[in-house]
Design a protein around this motif. Sequence first.
Motif, PDB file in Angstrom:
ATOM      1  N   ASN A 355      33.156  -5.219 104.344  1.00  0.00           N
ATOM      2  CA  ASN A 355      33.438  -4.038 105.117  1.00  0.00           C
ATOM      3  C   ASN A 355      31.757  -3.785 105.704  1.00  0.00           C
ATOM      4  OD1 ASN A 355      35.868  -3.328 104.603  1.00  0.00           O
ATOM      5  ND2 ASN A 355      35.450  -1.822 103.191  1.00  0.00           N
ATOM      6  N   ALA A 356      30.690  -3.721 104.864  1.00  0.00           N
ATOM      7  CA  ALA A 356      29.529  -3.594 105.582  1.00  0.00           C
ATOM      8  C   ALA A 356      29.210  -4.488 107.042  1.00  0.00           C
ATOM      9  CB  ALA A 356      28.431  -3.755 104.633  1.00  0.00           C
ATOM     10  N   LEU A 357      29.698  -5.825 106.812  1.00  0.00           N
ATOM     11  CA  LEU A 357      29.566  -6.461 107.925  1.00  0.00           C
ATOM     12  C   LEU A 357      30.409  -6.421 109.362  1.00  0.00           C
ATOM     13  CD1 LEU A 357      29.170  -9.949 105.915  1.00  0.00           C
ATOM     14  CD2 LEU A 357      27.299  -8.843 107.031  1.00  0.00           C
ATOM     15  N   LYS A 358      31.535  -5.742 108.597  1.00  0.00           N
ATOM     16  CA  LYS A 358      32.519  -5.715 109.681  1.00  0.00           C
ATOM     17  C   LYS A 358      32.423  -4.362 110.477  1.00  0.00           C
ATOM     18  CE  LYS A 358      37.144  -4.330 108.265  1.00  0.00           C
ATOM     19  NZ  LYS A 358      38.369  -4.730 107.865  1.00  0.00           N
ATOM     20  N   TYR A 359      31.689  -3.296 109.856  1.00  0.00           N
ATOM     21  CA  TYR A 359      31.566  -2.183 110.558  1.00  0.00           C
ATOM     22  C   TYR A 359      30.114  -1.670 110.864  1.00  0.00           C
ATOM     23  CZ  TYR A 359      36.202  -1.189 108.756  1.00  0.00           C
ATOM     24  OH  TYR A 359      37.698  -1.070 108.486  1.00  0.00           O
ATOM     25  N   SER A 360      29.557  -2.651 111.051  1.00  0.00           N
ATOM     26  CA  SER A 360      27.902  -2.864 111.653  1.00  0.00           C
ATOM     27  C   SER A 360      27.528  -3.873 112.698  1.00  0.00           C
ATOM     28  CB  SER A 360      26.962  -2.856 110.585  1.00  0.00           C
ATOM     29  OG  SER A 360      26.866  -4.230 109.843  1.00  0.00           O
ATOM     30  N   PRO A 361      26.834  -3.501 113.652  1.00  0.00           N
ATOM     31  CA  PRO A 361      26.559  -4.612 114.804  1.00  0.00           C
ATOM     32  C   PRO A 361      25.958  -5.982 114.199  1.00  0.00           C
ATOM     33  CG  PRO A 361      25.493  -2.636 114.924  1.00  0.00           C
ATOM     34  CD  PRO A 361      25.922  -2.301 113.499  1.00  0.00           C
ATOM     35  N   ALA A 362      26.490  -6.899 114.789  1.00  0.00           N
ATOM     36  CA  ALA A 362      26.088  -8.287 114.520  1.00  0.00           C
ATOM     37  C   ALA A 362      24.579  -8.269 114.402  1.00  0.00           C
ATOM     38  CB  ALA A 362      26.561  -9.243 115.438  1.00  0.00           C
ATOM     39  N   LYS A 363      23.989  -8.938 113.619  1.00  0.00           N
ATOM     40  CA  LYS A 363      22.553  -9.340 113.028  1.00  0.00           C
ATOM     41  C   LYS A 363      21.981  -8.241 112.660  1.00  0.00           C
ATOM     42  CE  LYS A 363      21.893 -13.000 116.593  1.00  0.00           C
ATOM     43  NZ  LYS A 363      22.433 -12.767 118.004  1.00  0.00           N
ATOM     44  N   SER A 364      22.555  -6.893 112.490  1.00  0.00           N
ATOM     45  CA  SER A 364      21.835  -5.903 111.722  1.00  0.00           C
ATOM     46  C   SER A 364      21.776  -6.135 110.379  1.00  0.00           C
ATOM     47  CB  SER A 364      22.571  -4.400 112.189  1.00  0.00           C
ATOM     48  OG  SER A 364      23.576  -4.529 111.465  1.00  0.00           O
ATOM     49  N   PRO A 365      20.929  -5.474 109.421  1.00  0.00           N
ATOM     50  CA  PRO A 365      20.701  -6.198 108.075  1.00  0.00           C
ATOM     51  C   PRO A 365      21.716  -5.133 107.377  1.00  0.00           C
ATOM     52  CG  PRO A 365      18.765  -4.701 108.701  1.00  0.00           C
ATOM     53  CD  PRO A 365      19.538  -4.868 110.021  1.00  0.00           C
ATOM     54  N   VAL A 366      22.107  -6.102 106.388  1.00  0.00           N
ATOM     55  CA  VAL A 366      22.908  -5.363 105.258  1.00  0.00           C
ATOM     56  C   VAL A 366      21.949  -5.581 103.778  1.00  0.00           C
ATOM     57  CG1 VAL A 366      25.090  -5.560 103.891  1.00  0.00           C
ATOM     58  CG2 VAL A 366      25.116  -5.668 106.463  1.00  0.00           C
ATOM     59  N   VAL A 367      22.077  -4.366 103.252  1.00  0.00           N
ATOM     60  CA  VAL A 367      21.065  -4.580 102.190  1.00  0.00           C
ATOM     61  C   VAL A 367      21.757  -4.255 100.678  1.00  0.00           C
ATOM     62  CG1 VAL A 367      18.686  -3.683 101.063  1.00  0.00           C
ATOM     63  CG2 VAL A 367      19.229  -3.815 103.564  1.00  0.00           C
ATOM     64  N   VAL A 368      21.532  -4.993 100.107  1.00  0.00           N
ATOM     65  CA  VAL A 368      21.873  -4.886  98.554  1.00  0.00           C
ATOM     66  C   VAL A 368      20.959  -4.550  97.393  1.00  0.00           C
ATOM     67  CG1 VAL A 368      23.367  -5.963  96.557  1.00  0.00           C
ATOM     68  CG2 VAL A 368      23.865  -6.677  98.991  1.00  0.00           C
ATOM     69  N   ARG A 369      21.221  -3.399  97.071  1.00  0.00           N
ATOM     70  CA  ARG A 369      19.781  -2.723  96.193  1.00  0.00           C
ATOM     71  C   ARG A 369      20.255  -2.547  94.893  1.00  0.00           C
ATOM     72  NH1 ARG A 369      16.640   2.320  95.392  1.00  0.00           N
ATOM     73  NH2 ARG A 369      18.589   3.124  95.933  1.00  0.00           N
ATOM     74  N   ILE A 370      19.604  -3.147  93.972  1.00  0.00           N
ATOM     75  CA  ILE A 370      20.090  -2.879  92.472  1.00  0.00           C
ATOM     76  C   ILE A 370      18.957  -1.820  91.587  1.00  0.00           C
ATOM     77  CG2 ILE A 370      20.281  -4.009  90.266  1.00  0.00           C
ATOM     78  CD1 ILE A 370      21.625  -6.227  91.807  1.00  0.00           C
ATOM     79  N   SER A 371      19.675  -0.882  91.285  1.00  0.00           N
ATOM     80  CA  SER A 371      18.477  -0.168  90.367  1.00  0.00           C
ATOM     81  C   SER A 371      19.168   0.228  89.083  1.00  0.00           C
ATOM     82  CB  SER A 371      18.291   1.134  91.387  1.00  0.00           C
ATOM     83  OG  SER A 371      19.414   1.660  91.524  1.00  0.00           O
ATOM     84  N   ALA A 372      18.280   0.898  88.100  1.00  0.00           N
ATOM     85  CA  ALA A 372      18.853   1.415  86.861  1.00  0.00           C
ATOM     86  C   ALA A 372      18.566   2.881  86.795  1.00  0.00           C
ATOM     87  CB  ALA A 372      17.869   0.846  85.994  1.00  0.00           C
ATOM     88  N   VAL A 373      19.522   3.611  86.742  1.00  0.00           N
ATOM     89  CA  VAL A 373      19.367   5.256  86.631  1.00  0.00           C
ATOM     90  C   VAL A 373      19.779   5.551  85.145  1.00  0.00           C
ATOM     91  CG1 VAL A 373      20.124   6.954  87.724  1.00  0.00           C
ATOM     92  CG2 VAL A 373      19.834   5.229  89.174  1.00  0.00           C
ATOM     93  N   LYS A 374      18.951   6.000  84.342  1.00  0.00           N
ATOM     94  CA  LYS A 374      19.243   6.537  83.157  1.00  0.00           C
ATOM     95  C   LYS A 374      19.990   5.252  82.453  1.00  0.00           C
ATOM     96  CE  LYS A 374      19.503  11.165  84.142  1.00  0.00           C
ATOM     97  NZ  LYS A 374      20.431  12.517  84.414  1.00  0.00           N
ATOM     98  N   ASP A 375      21.277   5.606  82.055  1.00  0.00           N
ATOM     99  CA  ASP A 375      21.784   4.566  81.081  1.00  0.00           C
ATOM    100  C   ASP A 375      22.755   3.681  81.978  1.00  0.00           C
ATOM    101  OD1 ASP A 375      23.583   6.794  81.708  1.00  0.00           O
ATOM    102  OD2 ASP A 375      24.025   6.612  79.493  1.00  0.00           O
ATOM    103  N   GLN A 376      22.544   3.756  83.178  1.00  0.00           N
ATOM    104  CA  GLN A 376      23.597   2.913  84.455  1.00  0.00           C
ATOM    105  C   GLN A 376      22.705   2.003  85.081  1.00  0.00           C
ATOM    106  OE1 GLN A 376      26.003   6.270  86.078  1.00  0.00           O
ATOM    107  NE2 GLN A 376      27.246   5.650  84.512  1.00  0.00           N
ATOM    108  N   ALA A 377      23.533   0.926  85.368  1.00  0.00           N
ATOM    109  CA  ALA A 377      22.879   0.032  86.596  1.00  0.00           C
ATOM    110  C   ALA A 377      23.675   0.529  87.773  1.00  0.00           C
ATOM    111  CB  ALA A 377      23.248  -1.348  86.217  1.00  0.00           C
ATOM    112  N   VAL A 378      23.042   0.478  88.798  1.00  0.00           N
ATOM    113  CA  VAL A 378      23.788   0.846  90.114  1.00  0.00           C
ATOM    114  C   VAL A 378      23.424  -0.010  91.166  1.00  0.00           C
ATOM    115  CG1 VAL A 378      23.695   2.674  92.054  1.00  0.00           C
ATOM    116  CG2 VAL A 378      23.261   3.228  89.670  1.00  0.00           C
ATOM    117  N   VAL A 379      24.510  -0.700  91.899  1.00  0.00           N
ATOM    118  CA  VAL A 379      24.659  -1.629  92.713  1.00  0.00           C
ATOM    119  C   VAL A 379      24.638  -0.973  94.111  1.00  0.00           C
ATOM    120  CG1 VAL A 379      25.375  -3.934  93.962  1.00  0.00           C
ATOM    121  CG2 VAL A 379      25.291  -3.515  91.360  1.00  0.00           C
ATOM    122  N   SER A 380      24.034  -0.846  95.214  1.00  0.00           N
ATOM    123  CA  SER A 380      24.034  -0.233  96.395  1.00  0.00           C
ATOM    124  C   SER A 380      24.308  -1.024  97.582  1.00  0.00           C
ATOM    125  CB  SER A 380      22.944   0.854  96.578  1.00  0.00           C
ATOM    126  OG  SER A 380      22.895   1.761  95.456  1.00  0.00           O
TER     127      SER A 380
END
Length: 453
Positions: A355-380
């Motif tokens: 979806n991120a690739l489909k709904y954004s302009p070609a060549k613009s970056p798509v970033v996958v960020r991984i973080s830990a918030v309290k007792d959860q792992a978050v993928v953004s």
Amino acid sequence: MITLSPTRQHFSATASSRLHRGAWLGVVLVVLWLGFIAYLEMNLVQGAVAIVPNHLLMAAPMAVGVAVLAFMLSRANGSLAEQNGKLARAERAAARLAAELETVLQSITELLVVTDQDGRVVRVNQAFATQAGEGLLNLGREGVQQSGSSSVTREDGAVIPRGEFPHERALAGETVENETIVAHREGAQVYYLVSASPIRDPETGQVSGAVTLMRDISSLKRLERLKDEFLYTVSHELRTPLAVIRGYAELSLSSADHPADETSSLALRRILAEVDQMSGLLEQMLQIARLDAGRMPIDAAEVDLAQLTAAELNVLSITPEYARVVLNLEEGTRRLICRLDRVAYRQVLGNLLSNALKYSPAKSPVVVRISAVKDQAVVSVSDCGSGIPEDELLLIFEKFYRARNAVNSGNIGLGLGLYITGRLVDLLSGRIWVESTLGHGSTFHVAFPLVLA
Ligand code: ADP
């Protein structure tokens, strides 16, 4: 309809005439008394001269007192009569309201149960009593009274624990809206859509009971099952012919792939692209049918989320389009252990990335960020694309929903990807949400509970 008793209706008139008569009698007596004193004075009865002024002095305030008393009694009686009239009107209005309310309750086609604060049934409507018969009445009472009863479950078959019945939650102050419960009776299942609300004492605000509405949705459920089975069968049956078309198109393309036959080559490439798209849609429909039927196998195991994500991105990066996806691991997120089904997680990540690739302009970056918030792992997953209108941020997770800017953009889709993603995240005990600014991009977040060492 409540009517006033004859006693109450005639009280006011009777009391009023008595008081009037009493007041007049008082006035006549005072006049007679004054006449008597005057007579004594005029006939010079012995000692009367000494007595008269005193009697006259006494008689004057007496007369005034009696008159004032009579006047006040008459006024009080007037206002009593007025109050009485108001009370009678209020009683009539209350009786009319009660009759209206009763008619409304009885004409509701949903099954209605009112319970007191101890969970005892105090009232059921006609539909509850007759629509499903005495058996259901008993079931309802059992369900309501014996909350641990295994004859009533949630839609997924889980027994509803004590204290978790909709009416019990309402008694605890919660408002329950449109939850499905299943009554199992003699091998048959009856599906109910249930809502329950607390009844509060208007003065203290304390919960004094609960009103529960149940709608039999078994026939709707049957139709839904038929539709799911139909979709599943059609999607499944279409896979084979599509695979054959794909195979022959590829074969023909390899033999027609020379400059002399450019038109055929173009046509075959087009066939392949369309077949791929159809296969993708069929795959989504099959998956929805599996999810809805509870046939989605989940094989959860402890995995390192950061590692699994990096490995998946590595595989995807072979496809040129994915070259613009960047992984951003936050400090301290090298090892984030979660209990996940690898296949389901890959699909979640894959859907968000496509979806991120489909709904954004070609060549613009798509970033996958991984973080830990309290007792959860978050993928953004963030993109700098079209974004989503604010009023549609929640709707896009619904089946077949596409935001208006996506529909207008000409991007093809059925609006099923995020619905499937949301359902998979639920199955993985996770949470999904989105932040977006129209025209400036979107970030989809997925959080999973960490397995704490
Ligand atoms: P579709 O097949 O339409 O892409 P999805 O279920 O995957 O279906 O997404 C539903 C809708 O959510 C899309 O039609 C689009 O309106 C919106 N959407 C999803 N991801 C994005 C994104 N990264 N940027 C903008 N809009 C998005």
